[in-house]
Design an enzyme around this catalytic site. Sequence first.
Site, PDB file in Angstrom:
ATOM      1  CG  HIS A  53      -1.469   9.148  -0.089  1.00 40.52           C
ATOM      2  ND1 HIS A  53      -1.750   8.026  -0.840  1.00 40.52           N
ATOM      3  CD2 HIS A  53      -1.114  10.115  -0.976  1.00 40.52           C
ATOM      4  CE1 HIS A  53      -1.575   8.303  -2.128  1.00 40.52           C
ATOM      5  NE2 HIS A  53      -1.180   9.556  -2.235  1.00 40.52           N
ATOM      6  CD  GLU A  55      -4.992   6.560   3.133  1.00 37.80           C
ATOM      7  OE1 GLU A  55      -4.526   7.699   2.916  1.00 37.80           O
ATOM      8  OE2 GLU A  55      -5.528   5.871   2.257  1.00 37.80           O
ATOM      9  CB  CYS A  83      -3.378   4.297  -3.098  1.00 35.07           C
ATOM     10  SG  CYS A  83      -1.980   4.752  -2.054  1.00 35.07           S
ATOM     11  CB  CYS A  86      -2.397   3.908   1.955  1.00 33.12           C
ATOM     12  SG  CYS A  86      -1.798   5.598   1.698  1.00 33.12           S
TER      13      CYS A  86
HETATM   14 ZN   LIG Z   1      -2.508   6.222  -0.336  1.00 29.74          ZN
END
Ligand SMILES: [Zn+2]
Length: 150
Positions: A53, A55, A83, A86
């Site tokens: 991801h 992040e 999410c 993260c």
């Molecule tokens: Zn994430």
Amino acid sequence: MVFKSYMNQALDQARAAALRGEVPVGAVLVDPAGQVVAAAGNRTREQSDPTAHAEIAVIRAACAAAGSERLPGHDLYVTLEPCAMCAAAIAAARIRRLYYGAADPKSGGVAHGARVFTHPQAHHVPEIYDGIAAEEAEALLRRFFRDRRA
Ligand SMILES: [Zn+2]
């Protein structure tokens, strides 16, 4: 100090991710001096990595550059609500402020779902600012998923 938003750079990263066929999410990490130390978009498909991801990518890059597992005083801008994975990484890295764009009722872990930062196990809670350029971030996501269905 005048507030400067780095969300436009995060949106650029999200657009670049869409062009790579990735879910359009972008993130920018800014150091205490206001310098962008990392910028990235999602690369889960390209890297065959469900943890790739935006992040996670910027936190990894900035920690590697700093030679530290923590980034005190750093601010993270991301186009979509992080999410749970993260959010946990943001807490572990001791990020100072989290600015995010679109809400994510389906997979978000900040204002939805696990609500990681409200959990008693959250060792560090950043200041959280949501809805930053949310319309643009949402439009990118909508367009991406609509085009994929077509
Ligand atoms: Zn994430």
